[in-house]
Design an enzyme around this catalytic site. Structure first.
Site, PDB file in Angstrom:
ATOM      1  N   ASP A 337      76.784  15.029  67.352  1.00 28.90           N
ATOM      2  CA  ASP A 337      76.460  16.427  67.593  1.00 28.90           C
ATOM      3  C   ASP A 337      76.579  16.742  69.081  1.00 28.90           C
ATOM      4  O   ASP A 337      76.099  15.987  69.931  1.00 28.90           O
ATOM      5  CB  ASP A 337      75.033  16.688  67.105  1.00 28.90           C
ATOM      6  CG  ASP A 337      74.564  18.102  67.362  1.00 28.90           C
ATOM      7  OD1 ASP A 337      75.147  19.035  66.784  1.00 28.90           O
ATOM      8  OD2 ASP A 337      73.609  18.276  68.151  1.00 28.90           O
ATOM      9  N   GLU A 374      81.869  16.162  68.047  1.00 32.42           N
ATOM     10  CA  GLU A 374      81.851  17.620  68.143  1.00 32.42           C
ATOM     11  C   GLU A 374      82.075  17.920  69.627  1.00 32.42           C
ATOM     12  O   GLU A 374      81.150  17.862  70.423  1.00 32.42           O
ATOM     13  CB  GLU A 374      80.522  18.190  67.659  1.00 32.42           C
ATOM     14  CG  GLU A 374      80.502  19.708  67.670  1.00 32.42           C
ATOM     15  CD  GLU A 374      79.154  20.295  67.273  1.00 32.42           C
ATOM     16  OE1 GLU A 374      79.124  21.352  66.619  1.00 32.42           O
ATOM     17  OE2 GLU A 374      78.116  19.696  67.641  1.00 32.42           O
TER      18      GLU A 374
END
Length: 707
Positions: A337, A374
């Site tokens: 993330d 990401e």
């Protein structure tokens, strides 16, 4: 029992002969207390062991050996030291602290996040760590599957949300648990996906959310080692650990890999007003990036704090965590993330070769593990196509945005759409990597579901209690003529057509496809594009949709199977994107052969592709609001019998996607592609008709052909 000094390694609580060795890092603490609880729910500790320097301190490591303790022992820490926020120091001897290396966590029934933010003792209502024997599990020969990315189809899902709905058929006690998910593995097998990407399963703080709601997504970790206890059907302290392992083992037996969505960029301790749960109370200035005003935190994550990932201590913590999940929990990969946060130094500046990323990439234990970034953060750093390192795949946010814009008929989209569908050579062609580096997706947990993407023009986040401030306003969505649910059959047919086109583009494009949980049956979040705090039917998988949208489910299942089978037949694993582009015979067209229309007002593209020596494919994309007649290329008579219609998203099931035995001939010099739909024609050698797997998954459009 006599407590001895113990050892400074390894960190955490380690079972050794006769007891447990405890070790925790704290540079500025003046004293550390180890609290031992007989049972998980006890309000007070049975014993408090005071660790004093120098006998229990080596360098910045505090340690002790406590004899007679076993696996399952519940424990926590308290630390004494200066409380001087202006210097970045936030010691509070009244606060109970989790062990950063704790392998399991128990949460008392009366857990209170706010008590960790207010002055005073919070022992009775704080989370605690649990002593774990990491080898005390029978894996029965299981190991990570090591499936190549070239043969991977990812299904992004929420552990609890998959079975929480009453329609799941799972017994109430197991709904929303690892055990409940095990019961639904046959559904995943039937769908054909090869990997699940689980939203965070590290222990997180459900109370990190607006009052009256709960944190559902889990992007607020309190531990980087412990599986989330709330996802376990078992209530004993070690239950979540073993139940998660049962899930991994069961998925592996079904041929499905396990990828974890991991959050190493921030924690649940929030901003300077947040709770003291672990890291802040142990060594605040080591674990976090601090602002110029050291009483506050640098916030590159949008959550109030940012982990100091390139500090040596934090780097070791992250790598130890990853190694643990691979070696002892058998997971196959990680999606990081806000991974671009990990490239920032202590002042927040991006590094060209971030030490933590190199540590992860070069770690021998992690070799062969799937690493997905990401490649952006919440402070504007965007690294899609430029993320550091050689082993990372990337969530291709440009694929998502450019495909959305094309399908909803925005202007000036054909060129970028061509790039995205055929490998994004403008982003990845220079890297010498395979096309799988691009993780292609149109929807994810963050934003609209696919149904809502074609049903809403604006977000509808009133249930989040943030007055509409949360969630993106740039959704690139189109409601097809009505906001939200409608009884208009024409709008519903258009929406279904758009959904099928999005799914077909995702699953046929060159790269690694990812599908969001429930998109295969038009799961809706009622227009909420930020359902992080909605642990209810807004977020859950409604299993009644499987019957309502069974034809769409069949479309997706067939497409996945066909894509994977053709990928196996082509055998292009190991080839770089550049090599594939060089070998492929690709010809772009418009509605007229050899005349692609790349103007700003164009909404159509056609491409002819030779898939090695096996087949020819002809793709026709019409994002215009009226039918378009596309000229068809003639076939080499020596190799192919005729064009046959494989996919036409305008047609009703079962004619929207066909098997080899039923694909009809397409005769004549042209084909009419109906408004807002796509068509794929196929011609296989030796007179064979439609493909058994996805045509475009192993070919790409060279930059020179679309410029």
């Amino acid at each position: 029992m006599t407590v001895s000094p113990g050892r400074s390694f390894p960190l955490g609580a380690t079972l050794v002969s006769g007891g447990v060795n405890f070790c925790v890092f704290s540079r500025q603490a003046t004293a550390v207390e180890l609290l031992l609880f007989d049972r998980a729910g006890d309000p007070d500790p049975t014993r408090v062991v005071r660790l004093d320097a120098p006998s229990h301190r080596t360098y910045h490591y505090w340690h002790a050996f406590v004899p007679g303790l076993r696996e399952g022992q519940v424990y926590a820490y308290r630390t004494a030291g200066p409380f001087d926020p202006a210097r970045g120091l936030r010691f509070d001897p009244a606060k109970l602290l989790l062990d950063p290396y704790g392998r399991a966590v128990v949460v008392p029934d009366g857990y209170d996040r706010l008590a960790a933010s207010r002055p005073g003792d919070n022992t009775k209502v704080a989370m605690r760590s649990v002593v774990v024997d990491p080898d005390a599990y029978d894996w029965e020969g299981d190991a990570p599957l090591r499936r190549p990315f070239a043969g991977t189809v990812i299904y992004e899902m929420h552990v609890a949300g998959f079975t929480r709905h009453p329609s799941s058929g799972v017994a109430p006690r197991r709904r929303g648990t690892y055990a409940g998910l095990i019961e639904k593995i046959p559904y995943l097998q039937d769908l054909g996906i090869t990997a699940v990407e689980l939203l965070p399963v590290f222990q997180f703080d459900r109370q990190d959310c607006p009052p009256g709601l709960v944190n559902y997504w889990g992007y607020c970790p309190v531990s980087f080692f412990a599986p989330h206890a709330g996802y376990s059907a078992r209530r004993d302290p070690l239950g979540p650990l073993h139940e998660f392992r049962d899930l991994v083992k069961a998925l592996h037996r079904a041929g499905i890999e396990v990828i974890l969505d991991v959050v190493y960029n921030h924690t649940a301790e929030g901003n300077h007003n947040g709770p003291t749960l672990s890291f802040r109370g142990l060594d605040n200035e080591t674990y976090y990036l601090l602002a110029a005003d050291r009483a506050r935190y640098a916030d590159y994550t949008g959550t109030g704090n940012t982990l100091n990932a390139n500090d040596a201590v934090v780097r070791r913590l992250i790598c130890d965590s990853l190694r643990y999940w691979v070696a002892h929990m058998h997971v196959d990969g990680f999606r990081f993330d806000l991974a671009s946060v990990l490239s920032r130094d202590e002042s927040g500046r991006p590094l060209q070769r971030p030490p933590i990323l190199w540590d992860i990439e070069s770690d021998p234990v992690l070799a062969g593990t799937k690493l997905i970034a990401e490649a952006w953060d919440a402070a504007g750093l965007y690294q899609v196509g430029t993320f550091s390192g050689d082993a990372w795949q990337e969530w291709n946010g440009k694929f998502r945005d450019d495909v959305r814009r094309f399908v909803k008929s925005d202007e000036d989209t054909v060129l970028t759409f061509g790039y995205r569908c055929f490998g994004s050579p403008d982003l990845y062609g220079h890297k010498g990597r395979g096309p799988e580096q691009s993780i292609n997706f149109v929807t994810s947990h963050d934003g609209f579901t696919l149904n809502d993407l074609v049903s809403y023009n604006q977000k509808h986040n009133q249930a989040n209690s943030e007055d509409g401030r949360d969630g993106s306003d740039a959704n690139l969505s189109w409601n097809c003529g009505a906001e939200g649910p409608t009884a208009d059959p024409d709008i519903e047919r258009l929406r279904l057509r758009q959904v099928k086109s999005f799914l077909a583009i995702t699953l046929l494009s060159l790269g690694t496809p990812m599908v969001l949980m429930g998109d295969e049956v038009r799961r809706t979040q009622r227009g909420n594009n930020n359902a992080y705090c909605q642990d209810n039917e807004i977020s859950w998988f409604d299993w009644t949709l499987l019957e309502r949208y069974g034809d769409l489910h069949r479309f997706v299942r067939t497409l996945i199977r066909q894509r994977l089978m053709l990928g196996d037949r082509l055998g292009l694993e190991g080839l770089s994107l550049t090599e594939i582009l060089h070998r492929a015979q690709i010809q772009p067209h418009g509605i007229r052969l050899h005349e692609p229309d790349l103007s700003s007002v164009s909404h159509s593209l056609a491409v002819t592709v030779r898939a090695e020596e096996l087949a020819l494919f002809h793709f026709m994309f019409n994002a215009y609001w009226e039918p378009l007649v596309f000229e068809l290329p003639p076939l080499p008579r020596s190799e192919h019998e005729c064009w046959r219609r494989w996919i036409d998203t305008y047609r009703d099931a079962p004619d929207d996607i066909l098997e080899e035995s039923s694909a009809p001939r397409v005769d004549g010099p042209s084909y009419t592609v109906q408004a807002r739909s796509l068509v794929v024609l196929a011609a296989l050698r030796d007179g064979r008709s439609s493909p058994r797997s996805g045509a475009g998954s192993r070919t790409a459009l060279p930059a020179s052909d679309v410029s």
